[in-house]
Motif scaffolding. Sequence first.
Motif, PDB file in Angstrom:
ATOM      1  N   GLY A  64       0.810  -1.216   0.000  1.00  0.00           N
ATOM      2  CA  GLY A  64       0.000   0.000   0.000  1.00  0.00           C
ATOM      3  C   GLY A  64       0.840   1.261   0.000  1.00  0.00           C
ATOM      4  N   ILE A  65       1.914   1.250   0.795  1.00  0.00           N
ATOM      5  CA  ILE A  65       2.806   2.420   0.860  1.00  0.00           C
ATOM      6  C   ILE A  65       3.519   2.621  -0.475  1.00  0.00           C
ATOM      7  CG2 ILE A  65       4.876   3.361   1.958  1.00  0.00           C
ATOM      8  CD1 ILE A  65       3.913   1.941   4.553  1.00  0.00           C
ATOM      9  N   PHE A  66       4.015   1.531  -1.068  1.00  0.00           N
ATOM     10  CA  PHE A  66       4.689   1.645  -2.370  1.00  0.00           C
ATOM     11  C   PHE A  66       3.727   2.121  -3.460  1.00  0.00           C
ATOM     12  CE2 PHE A  66       8.116  -1.670  -1.173  1.00  0.00           C
ATOM     13  CZ  PHE A  66       8.962  -0.655  -0.754  1.00  0.00           C
ATOM     14  N   SER A  67       2.460   1.702  -3.359  1.00  0.00           N
ATOM     15  CA  SER A  67       1.500   2.044  -4.411  1.00  0.00           C
ATOM     16  C   SER A  67       1.269   3.545  -4.507  1.00  0.00           C
ATOM     17  CB  SER A  67       0.167   1.330  -4.175  1.00  0.00           C
ATOM     18  OG  SER A  67      -0.500   1.877  -3.051  1.00  0.00           O
ATOM     19  N   ILE A  68       1.516   4.262  -3.396  1.00  0.00           N
ATOM     20  CA  ILE A  68       1.376   5.725  -3.399  1.00  0.00           C
ATOM     21  C   ILE A  68       2.313   6.336  -4.429  1.00  0.00           C
ATOM     22  CG2 ILE A  68       1.697   7.829  -2.036  1.00  0.00           C
ATOM     23  CD1 ILE A  68       1.172   6.023   0.457  1.00  0.00           C
ATOM     24  N   PHE A  69       3.569   5.887  -4.415  1.00  0.00           N
ATOM     25  CA  PHE A  69       4.590   6.493  -5.264  1.00  0.00           C
ATOM     26  C   PHE A  69       4.584   5.929  -6.682  1.00  0.00           C
ATOM     27  CE2 PHE A  69       5.928   6.660  -0.840  1.00  0.00           C
ATOM     28  CZ  PHE A  69       6.093   8.026  -0.688  1.00  0.00           C
ATOM     29  N   ILE A  70       3.933   4.784  -6.861  1.00  0.00           N
ATOM     30  CA  ILE A  70       3.845   4.212  -8.207  1.00  0.00           C
ATOM     31  C   ILE A  70       2.633   4.769  -8.957  1.00  0.00           C
ATOM     32  CG2 ILE A  70       3.430   2.075  -9.499  1.00  0.00           C
ATOM     33  CD1 ILE A  70       5.130   0.642  -7.413  1.00  0.00           C
TER      34      ILE A  70
ATOM     35  N   LYS B  50       3.279  18.907  -9.779  1.00  0.00           N
ATOM     36  CA  LYS B  50       3.789  18.831  -8.405  1.00  0.00           C
ATOM     37  C   LYS B  50       2.687  19.046  -7.377  1.00  0.00           C
ATOM     38  CE  LYS B  50       7.173  21.731  -8.981  1.00  0.00           C
ATOM     39  NZ  LYS B  50       8.325  22.624  -8.717  1.00  0.00           N
ATOM     40  N   GLY B  51       1.814  20.048  -7.616  1.00  0.00           N
ATOM     41  CA  GLY B  51       0.746  20.338  -6.659  1.00  0.00           C
ATOM     42  C   GLY B  51      -0.193  19.166  -6.485  1.00  0.00           C
ATOM     43  N   MET B  52      -0.620  18.575  -7.596  1.00  0.00           N
ATOM     44  CA  MET B  52      -1.512  17.422  -7.564  1.00  0.00           C
ATOM     45  C   MET B  52      -0.819  16.229  -6.918  1.00  0.00           C
ATOM     46  SD  MET B  52      -3.492  15.645 -10.759  1.00  0.00           S
ATOM     47  CE  MET B  52      -4.377  17.142 -11.167  1.00  0.00           C
ATOM     48  N   LEU B  53       0.473  16.079  -7.218  1.00  0.00           N
ATOM     49  CA  LEU B  53       1.255  14.977  -6.660  1.00  0.00           C
ATOM     50  C   LEU B  53       1.266  15.028  -5.133  1.00  0.00           C
ATOM     51  CD1 LEU B  53       3.360  12.654  -6.973  1.00  0.00           C
ATOM     52  CD2 LEU B  53       5.096  14.420  -7.058  1.00  0.00           C
ATOM     53  N   LEU B  54       1.542  16.212  -4.579  1.00  0.00           N
ATOM     54  CA  LEU B  54       1.589  16.359  -3.123  1.00  0.00           C
ATOM     55  C   LEU B  54       0.228  16.074  -2.493  1.00  0.00           C
ATOM     56  CD1 LEU B  54       3.821  19.560  -2.881  1.00  0.00           C
ATOM     57  CD2 LEU B  54       4.483  17.219  -2.318  1.00  0.00           C
ATOM     58  N   PHE B  55      -0.834  16.532  -3.149  1.00  0.00           N
ATOM     59  CA  PHE B  55      -2.193  16.300  -2.640  1.00  0.00           C
ATOM     60  C   PHE B  55      -2.499  14.807  -2.575  1.00  0.00           C
ATOM     61  CE2 PHE B  55      -6.633  15.460  -3.886  1.00  0.00           C
ATOM     62  CZ  PHE B  55      -7.272  15.938  -2.758  1.00  0.00           C
ATOM     63  N   PHE B  56      -2.186  14.076  -3.652  1.00  0.00           N
ATOM     64  CA  PHE B  56      -2.488  12.651  -3.698  1.00  0.00           C
ATOM     65  C   PHE B  56      -1.621  11.855  -2.738  1.00  0.00           C
ATOM     66  CE2 PHE B  56      -4.356  13.268  -8.107  1.00  0.00           C
ATOM     67  CZ  PHE B  56      -5.645  13.063  -7.664  1.00  0.00           C
ATOM     68  N   ILE B  57      -0.348  12.247  -2.605  1.00  0.00           N
ATOM     69  CA  ILE B  57       0.538  11.540  -1.679  1.00  0.00           C
ATOM     70  C   ILE B  57       0.038  11.701  -0.244  1.00  0.00           C
ATOM     71  CG2 ILE B  57       2.836  11.607  -0.621  1.00  0.00           C
ATOM     72  CD1 ILE B  57       4.025  11.953  -3.363  1.00  0.00           C
TER      73      ILE B  57
ATOM     74  N   ILE C  32       1.782   4.594 -14.350  1.00  0.00           N
ATOM     75  CA  ILE C  32       2.011   3.487 -13.420  1.00  0.00           C
ATOM     76  C   ILE C  32       3.192   2.628 -13.884  1.00  0.00           C
ATOM     77  CG2 ILE C  32       1.023   1.335 -12.518  1.00  0.00           C
ATOM     78  CD1 ILE C  32      -1.733   2.807 -12.632  1.00  0.00           C
ATOM     79  N   LEU C  33       3.196   2.271 -15.172  1.00  0.00           N
ATOM     80  CA  LEU C  33       4.279   1.437 -15.698  1.00  0.00           C
ATOM     81  C   LEU C  33       5.607   2.198 -15.716  1.00  0.00           C
ATOM     82  CD1 LEU C  33       2.418  -0.333 -18.654  1.00  0.00           C
ATOM     83  CD2 LEU C  33       2.947  -1.265 -16.401  1.00  0.00           C
ATOM     84  N   SER C  34       5.558   3.489 -16.041  1.00  0.00           N
ATOM     85  CA  SER C  34       6.777   4.306 -16.028  1.00  0.00           C
ATOM     86  C   SER C  34       7.339   4.427 -14.614  1.00  0.00           C
ATOM     87  CB  SER C  34       6.486   5.698 -16.591  1.00  0.00           C
ATOM     88  OG  SER C  34       6.075   5.629 -17.931  1.00  0.00           O
ATOM     89  N   SER C  35       6.446   4.588 -13.644  1.00  0.00           N
ATOM     90  CA  SER C  35       6.874   4.679 -12.243  1.00  0.00           C
ATOM     91  C   SER C  35       7.565   3.398 -11.814  1.00  0.00           C
ATOM     92  CB  SER C  35       5.669   4.950 -11.336  1.00  0.00           C
ATOM     93  OG  SER C  35       5.012   6.137 -11.707  1.00  0.00           O
ATOM     94  N   PHE C  36       6.968   2.244 -12.196  1.00  0.00           N
ATOM     95  CA  PHE C  36       7.558   0.957 -11.840  1.00  0.00           C
ATOM     96  C   PHE C  36       8.953   0.814 -12.454  1.00  0.00           C
ATOM     97  CE2 PHE C  36       8.340  -3.507 -12.995  1.00  0.00           C
ATOM     98  CZ  PHE C  36       8.404  -4.047 -11.718  1.00  0.00           C
TER      99      PHE C  36
END
Length: 398
Positions: free
Chosen positions: A45-51, A200-207, A78-82
């Motif tokens: 679950g924790i890893f899925s945040i960053f992927i 970046k803004g959206m990224l921080l919100f989702f994280i 998702i695939l690029s993150s992995f």
Amino acid sequence: MRWLTKIIGGGILAQVISLIFYPFITRQFDPVAFSALGSFTLLTGIFSIFIGIKSESFVNIVGKSDLESSVSDSIKLILSSFLSLVVFALALSILLNNYLIILAFSAATMVNLYVLSLNYTTRLGNVNAINKSKIIQTLLSNFFIVLGGLIFPNFLFLVGGYVINQTAGTFQLLRASKFKIRRPYLIGIEYFASFYIERKGMLLFFIKNSILNTILPYFLFIVYTQTGQLSKAGYVILGTQIIGIPQSIIRRSVAQYLVYSADRVNSFEQLFKKIIIFSAIGVVLIIPVADIFFKYTHLIFGEKWRNASDILLIMLFISISDYFYYICFQYSSIRNLSKTGNIIDYFRAGAFAISSLSIFIFRSDHYAIYIYIVFIYVINFAFLYLIYKNPQIKGVKV
């Protein structure tokens, strides 16, 4: 409502299959094995945040014309993150001498792809594909666990069943919807980096949202693992799965119905209020039934689980709270009430911190559990109040 009835029917059939398998699985795997599974799923679950960066949520808010391109972009992300972070996961596995890290990292990728494909198929309204997917992934994963347990009852078979469940569901849904990734050659480190730079803004919100909503449901599990009570931690994971069967049927079906109905129902707010009221009535009816069921836990799941009944009842109360939160969060996501969702998430984080601190103050996990349950229920009422105060749903009669 026919759409909702049909999708709930498919969920019930899939989960009945799971219930049939569970008495065999719990006789093969002890509570400590389930505790190890809990550690793996928490790590996943924790890893899925960053992927995934909660990319599945984009499907809820984009228009019908942008739907396919949004899903294609999300899959590429998702695939690029992995691909971009796999070296980091390998290094971490070697450094900590724990091969489960890279496995959890791979599982996190499949979890993101599954939720994304489920949301996409829901928006298309393809109920038959969703129901078929639920049944196929349930059968495959449970067969794998039971057969593995007969050969060598190691918790890795529980982990493998979890990964197979997500993988089978993803392939079935994307195949049924005849989905093709647009410009697949864009998948790579460049795509991953550009997303981080541009959003970046959206990224921080989702994280922020993901961390709170990933770690908090594991509160009770964390309490028991940190105090060395691995059997109790195993009871919690079994409780999450067993109680999660009826909960996921209702919660996910209702959430899918909200997503499906967002741009189809004239009075969407009225629909939301009716769901909340009928859910509350259902809760009042289910608690006494569950209490009776849990008293016979050892007859159903085997002698290893004789002491699990009290914790299963506590898990039910937490699960009900999570259900109401999830439905409210889906509504606020669809209606783009991000400020309301943020306020509640911060309060939930505070409840987690206070109840965790109480473990060390009172030297008792019971106080922590009761404090947590009270806080979460109060916060859910606050969430409903803030949603009701929003001008969009004032004056709605049920």
